[in-house]
Design a protein around this motif. Structure first.
Motif, PDB file in Angstrom:
ATOM      1  N   TYR A 368    -103.035 -14.324  15.070  1.00  0.00           N
ATOM      2  CA  TYR A 368    -101.989 -15.005  14.312  1.00  0.00           C
ATOM      3  C   TYR A 368    -101.347 -14.145  13.225  1.00  0.00           C
ATOM      4  CZ  TYR A 368    -103.030 -19.357  16.657  1.00  0.00           C
ATOM      5  OH  TYR A 368    -103.175 -20.333  17.614  1.00  0.00           O
ATOM      6  N   ARG A 369    -101.995 -13.065  12.855  1.00  0.00           N
ATOM      7  CA  ARG A 369    -101.419 -12.240  11.787  1.00  0.00           C
ATOM      8  C   ARG A 369    -100.750 -10.978  12.297  1.00  0.00           C
ATOM      9  NH1 ARG A 369    -105.980 -12.831   6.922  1.00  0.00           N
ATOM     10  NH2 ARG A 369    -106.358 -15.069   7.268  1.00  0.00           N
ATOM     11  N   MET A 370    -101.030 -10.607  13.545  1.00  0.00           N
ATOM     12  CA  MET A 370    -100.414  -9.410  14.112  1.00  0.00           C
ATOM     13  C   MET A 370     -99.195  -9.790  14.947  1.00  0.00           C
ATOM     14  SD  MET A 370    -102.330  -7.133  12.815  1.00  0.00           S
ATOM     15  CE  MET A 370    -101.896  -5.637  13.702  1.00  0.00           C
ATOM     16  N   VAL A 371     -98.372 -10.674  14.395  1.00  0.00           N
ATOM     17  CA  VAL A 371     -97.150 -11.089  15.077  1.00  0.00           C
ATOM     18  C   VAL A 371     -95.966 -10.816  14.159  1.00  0.00           C
ATOM     19  CG1 VAL A 371     -98.314 -12.867  16.416  1.00  0.00           C
ATOM     20  CG2 VAL A 371     -97.298 -13.458  14.220  1.00  0.00           C
ATOM     21  N   ASP A 372     -94.796 -10.777  14.743  1.00  0.00           N
ATOM     22  CA  ASP A 372     -93.576 -10.583  13.954  1.00  0.00           C
ATOM     23  C   ASP A 372     -92.934 -11.914  13.580  1.00  0.00           C
ATOM     24  OD1 ASP A 372     -93.197  -7.541  14.069  1.00  0.00           O
ATOM     25  OD2 ASP A 372     -93.478  -8.057  16.181  1.00  0.00           O
ATOM     26  N   TYR A 373     -93.069 -12.892  14.465  1.00  0.00           N
ATOM     27  CA  TYR A 373     -92.536 -14.236  14.202  1.00  0.00           C
ATOM     28  C   TYR A 373     -93.607 -15.257  14.583  1.00  0.00           C
ATOM     29  CZ  TYR A 373     -87.813 -12.250  13.861  1.00  0.00           C
ATOM     30  OH  TYR A 373     -86.706 -11.539  13.487  1.00  0.00           O
ATOM     31  N   LEU A 374     -93.975 -16.106  13.632  1.00  0.00           N
ATOM     32  CA  LEU A 374     -94.910 -17.185  13.909  1.00  0.00           C
ATOM     33  C   LEU A 374     -94.172 -18.506  13.744  1.00  0.00           C
ATOM     34  CD1 LEU A 374     -97.764 -18.127  14.568  1.00  0.00           C
ATOM     35  CD2 LEU A 374     -98.288 -18.083  12.122  1.00  0.00           C
ATOM     36  N   LEU A 375     -94.133 -19.302  14.809  1.00  0.00           N
ATOM     37  CA  LEU A 375     -93.427 -20.578  14.817  1.00  0.00           C
ATOM     38  C   LEU A 375     -94.456 -21.687  15.000  1.00  0.00           C
ATOM     39  CD1 LEU A 375     -91.390 -18.317  15.685  1.00  0.00           C
ATOM     40  CD2 LEU A 375     -90.179 -20.047  17.005  1.00  0.00           C
ATOM     41  N   ILE A 376     -94.623 -22.526  13.975  1.00  0.00           N
ATOM     42  CA  ILE A 376     -95.645 -23.571  13.978  1.00  0.00           C
ATOM     43  C   ILE A 376     -94.975 -24.936  14.000  1.00  0.00           C
ATOM     44  CG2 ILE A 376     -97.573 -24.594  12.734  1.00  0.00           C
ATOM     45  CD1 ILE A 376     -98.438 -21.965  13.484  1.00  0.00           C
ATOM     46  N   ASP A 377     -95.335 -25.755  14.986  1.00  0.00           N
ATOM     47  CA  ASP A 377     -94.745 -27.083  15.145  1.00  0.00           C
ATOM     48  C   ASP A 377     -95.670 -28.151  14.568  1.00  0.00           C
ATOM     49  OD1 ASP A 377     -92.728 -28.749  15.919  1.00  0.00           O
ATOM     50  OD2 ASP A 377     -93.089 -28.600  18.067  1.00  0.00           O
ATOM     51  N   ASP A 378     -95.075 -29.143  13.872  1.00  0.00           N
ATOM     52  CA  ASP A 378     -95.798 -30.317  13.347  1.00  0.00           C
ATOM     53  C   ASP A 378     -96.899 -29.929  12.373  1.00  0.00           C
ATOM     54  OD1 ASP A 378     -94.261 -32.143  14.736  1.00  0.00           O
ATOM     55  OD2 ASP A 378     -95.546 -32.092  16.499  1.00  0.00           O
ATOM     56  N   ILE A 379     -96.533 -29.258  11.285  1.00  0.00           N
ATOM     57  CA  ILE A 379     -97.517 -28.775  10.322  1.00  0.00           C
ATOM     58  C   ILE A 379     -98.246 -29.914   9.622  1.00  0.00           C
ATOM     59  CG2 ILE A 379     -95.979 -28.672   8.319  1.00  0.00           C
ATOM     60  CD1 ILE A 379     -98.602 -26.064   9.391  1.00  0.00           C
ATOM     61  N   ASP A 380     -97.640 -31.109   9.615  1.00  0.00           N
ATOM     62  CA  ASP A 380     -98.296 -32.246   8.962  1.00  0.00           C
ATOM     63  C   ASP A 380     -99.564 -32.678   9.696  1.00  0.00           C
ATOM     64  OD1 ASP A 380     -96.654 -34.571  10.789  1.00  0.00           O
ATOM     65  OD2 ASP A 380     -95.559 -32.766  10.242  1.00  0.00           O
TER      66      ASP A 380
END
Length: 614
Positions: A368-380
């Motif tokens: 999760y940290r060795m990415v250029d773009y992290l897209l997270i859905d439904d953080i709630d």
């Protein structure tokens, strides 16, 4: 001449692998009683029947008689229905003629297995595939007393790999990994968990996990389904799944048109699904234009620090996930060299818990940290998960500090995030640009509806379209659901006329806004009374001047604007209603427009079963 790959006889599995390659080590893994042995026997039967080669099957669990019984059961679907008893006799004889050599070995070592195959080849038996069931029993028997499990495993796998490479015969190992999954709801193993149990990942050319056969409800059919998850595939595409029908009475797997053609090629269907979520397919209107343009700018202008992080919010069904997946696709298309990862908050949570339980935290962190773009859905969805929130916060900090990009969606208002998330995390998430998607306005609803009509190539009367659009005020998902029902009805019941009355009946089970309350002049007057804290008598019999009695003009204006039979509705206000309308249109716009909008919103909510003050 080079040997040809050995086909399993399952269309989509062979399509993924290209068959078991000569000299390869292959693994079928899963928990106890997940159907692994039956699948291996099905493959053995298919190979023996469809090729001119034999199969050597080594069983460390069942006895030879039990294996033969399983083979008979797994092939009995092909018996003649007209003369079943005679067919069984013929079939059993035919089955015994298949070149399947079964050894319920009592000496569980690789040396015993290799010796057995060598003896078969000395009798001019051409072996096409070697299957070793319960490979763990071989591992436990190899080596000498005092050897560690790891040393025994390495010895066993090295021996089988050397044999496979030397002879060119593919080997299929059946791996039982029972203890990892019994205490959790999701019992499907991951590649990391298999690696933690024994290093198959390092030595195997292909790895397939078997998810326990289960019954899925789909339309009007019950599908007994077993999912085969391809976790490793000779360095090619993996993490895809294939679904086979499962007959638990006959212990048989088989391809099915109903499943395989429509649901089994998850990689291909996943790509098709992603094609649905593009910027081009996103209908832009006043309700979502800012969110859309910001999403596009994140892709087009990665140097803009203001949009990092980018928080998308709305209530359910307004298009957040569509935009997020559209960003994923656009980023991957535009920056092939960049690592772009889309994941739901639930998947992030599951990955984290799995990493902790299997002592693979370092690999999780890198993922999760060795990415250029992290897209997270439904953080709630991280609500009440303190440990996961802490890990996610550390991930966010690591990404932001290294100049990476973060996009997050939530169903909560940004001002409410600190109520469900750690306040420090909440503050970090709203430190960039925040954009919301509102309920679609009528024009956006019409665009969405027209897009669906065009894509389905159908014709719907304008009155029907207007009815659907005017009542689908809650969210885009509800509108699409209504249109899906109408489109399918037209497709399968084309003889019936599709009119407003028919649509009302079709959509009424959805409830809510599709089964709305009837709005009347009396209801409008009641709402105006509540808003201005006045009385019905004051509205109807009080002062007639605009400035002296704004509630009268508000009630007249709303009845004229919101009721279809406006002339009849205005009779309650007496013979001067027409002049009231003229004055209210001018005066309300100038002085009380805000009041009118709020009362109108309350009335719309009431129509659809929602009381503002509840």
């Amino acid at each position: 001449m080079d040997k040809e790959p050995i086909m399993t006889g399952f269309k989509y599995l062979d399509h993924a692998f290209g068959g078991y390659k000569p000299g390869s080590i292959n693994v079928i893994a899963g928990r106890r009683q997940s159907g692994k042995t039956s699948l291996a026997l099905n493959i053995a039967r298919n190979v023996a029947r469809n090729s001119d080669k034999a199969v050597a099957f080594y069983s460390g669990k069942e006895k030879k008689r039990e294996i033969i019984d399983m083979l008979i059961k797994s092939s009995s679907r092909r018996l003649s229905r007209t003369n079943k008893l005679e067919s069984i006799d013929w079939f059993t004889l035919h089955l015994f003629q298949l070149p399947i050599y079964i050894d319920d070995y009592s000496v569980n070592t690789t040396e015993h297995i290799v010796d057995g195959i060598t003896k078969l080849e000395a009798k001019d038996v051409e072996i096409g595939l070697v299957i070793i069931d319960d490979f763990e029993s071989v591992v436990r028997s190899d080596g000498v007393a005092g050897d560690s499990l790891e040393k025994r495993f390495n010895l066993s796998v090295f021996s089988m790999r050397a044999f496979a490479k030397e002879t060119g015969i593919p080997v299929l190992l059946i791996a039982d990994i029972p203890y990892l999954f019994e205490e959790r709801e999701n019992k499907v193993p991951t590649l990391k968990e298999l690696k933690n149990y024994a290093p198959y990942e390092e030595y195997a050319d292909t790895i397939v996990f078997v998810d326990y056969p289960k019954y899925n409800l789909k339309d009007h059919w019950d599908f007994p389904v077993s999912k085969l998850i391809i976790a490793k595939n000779n360095g090619k595409e993996c993490d895809i799944s294939i679904e086979l029908e499962w007959d638990d009475k006959r212990l048989e797997y088989y391809d099915s048109v109903l499943i395989s053609d429509s649901r089994s090629e998850s990689a291909r269907s996943g790509n098709k699904q992603r094609e649905l979520y593009t910027f081009e397919n996103f209908v832009v209107g006043k309700c979502n234009r800012f969110a859309y343009k910001t999403a596009v700018s994140v892709v087009e202008d990665p140097e803009n620090a203001k949009t990092n992080p980018f928080l998308l919010w709305s209530y359910s069904g307004q298009g957040k996930t569509h935009l997020l997946k559209a960003m994923e696709k656009a980023l991957k298309d535009k920056y092939a060299e960049k690592k772009v990862k889309y994941v739901t908050a639930e998947a992030f949570t599951n990955d984290f818990l799995s990493a902790i339980s299997s002592h693979q935290y370092s690999a999780f962190r890198d993922k999760y940290r060795m990415v250029d773009y992290l897209l997270i859905d439904d953080i709630d969805m991280l609500k009440d998960k303190d440990a996961v929130q802490t890990e996610f916060y550390n991930t966010v900090v690591a990404l932001m500090d290294s100049g990476k990009h973060l996009v997050v969606t939530t169903n909560k208002m940004p001002s409410e995030l600190d109520e469900i998330l750690n306040p420090t995390l909440a503050v970090r998430l709203i430190s960039g640009v925040v954009a919301g998607l509102e309920s679609p306005d009528i024009e956006t609803r019409r665009k969405i509806t027209q897009n669906i009509i065009d894509s389905e190539d159908i014709k719907i009367d304008k009155n029907v379209v207007d009815y659907i659009c005017k009542r689908s005020v809650q969210n885009v998902s509800r509108l699409k659901c209504a249109m899906n029902i109408i489109c399918e009805y037209i497709r399968y019941d084309a003889e019936d006329e599709i009119n407003v009355e028919r649509v009302q009946k079709l959509l009424s089970p959805l409830g809510g806004r599709f089964k709305e309350r009837e709005l009347t002049a009396d209801r409008i007057i009641e709402e105006v009374v509540r808003y201005y804290d006045t009385s019905r008598e004051v509205i109807l019999n009080g002062p007639k001047g605009f400035s002296d009695n704004p509630s009268l003009y508000a009630a007249v204006y709303l009845c004229h604007d919101m009721l279809d039979e406006s002339e009849d509705a205005l009779k309650v206000f007496g013979k001067d209603a027409g002049s009231y309308v003229t004055k209210s249109i001018k005066g309300l716009k100038r002085q009380f427009a805000g009041d009118i909008h709020e009362i109108k919103d309350r009335l719309k909510l009431w129509q659809h079963g929602i009381d503002k003050d509840e």
